[in-house]
Design a protein around this motif. Structure first.
Motif: not given
Length: 210
Positions: A7-17, A199-205
């Motif tokens: 969730a922390a990585l997801f939030l960080e990456r969403l913030g960049v996008r 998708c930048e989340m593919c490695d954690i999804c």
């Protein structure tokens, strides 16, 4: 990877996008945001934004809408779908805001959900969007879908999913998390064809097709 770490990585990456999250609904006041959010149920924001200018020009506030003939309101909002129920709920909400709250949209969850057509999702949108209050995390179809795919919840029920998301993300981010997840759901994590290759989340999804 633990759920909180993901969730922390997801939030960080969403913030960049999406560095500047905001709703796509056009509204100039708490009342306009409430009306627009009710109309947005099972409807696109784009369509709602096409309807609300004429609606607010004819019935600018809750006092005016409270007196609107329901057939005329139905005709105005017909293209948003489910217009019978939406018109009934909006008039009921307008009357309650006028009669009980002196024409001002209330600023608490408990009061908001007494209004016609307003459940937790709509109340959360209004509280954050109009007043900057993070009482909860609005779970719409995009947020719910992404939360399931990312393994943030196992519940399809929005209220139960909301509790899981509230436990994962910092309170001060709840409103922005909603906006960013909605945008992400439209742009990348589509319901039918999620764009996993870009998708930048593919490695954690956990649901990635890669």
């Amino acid at each position: 990877m633990k759920r909180h770490e993901r969730a922390a990585l997801f939030l960080e990456r969403l913030g960049v996008r999406y560095p500047h999250p905001a709703t796509h609904l056009n509204a100039q006041s708490a009342w306009e945001l409430l009306v627009a959010t009710v109309l947005a149920a099972q409807c696109t924001d784009k369509r709602v934004n096409m309807v609300t200018p004429a609606l607010f020009a004819r019935w600018p506030g809750p006092a005016e809408l409270a007196e609107a003939p329901i057939e005329e309101l139905e005709a105005c909002i017909r293209s948003t779908g489910f217009y019978h129920n939406k018109a009934k709920n909006l008039i009921a909400a307008a009357r309650r805001v006028t009669d009980v709250y002196g024409g001002e949209v209330p600023r608490t969850m408990d009061d908001l959900i007494t209004l016609g057509g307003v459940a937790r999702k709509t109340a959360n949108v209004v509280l954050w969007g109009a007043f900057g209050i993070n009482e909860g995390l609005a779970v719409d179809t995009h947020v719910g879908r992404i939360a399931l795919r990312m393994g943030f919840t196992r519940f399809k029920d929005p209220v139960r999913a909301e509790k899981d998301l509230m436990a994962l993300f910092p309170r001060e981010e709840w409103g922005n998390v909603n906006h960013r997840m909605v945008w992400f759901g439209r742009d990348v994590c589509d319901a039918r064809k999620p764009a996993c290759p870009v998708c930048e989340m593919c490695d954690i999804c956990p649901s990635s097709t890669l």
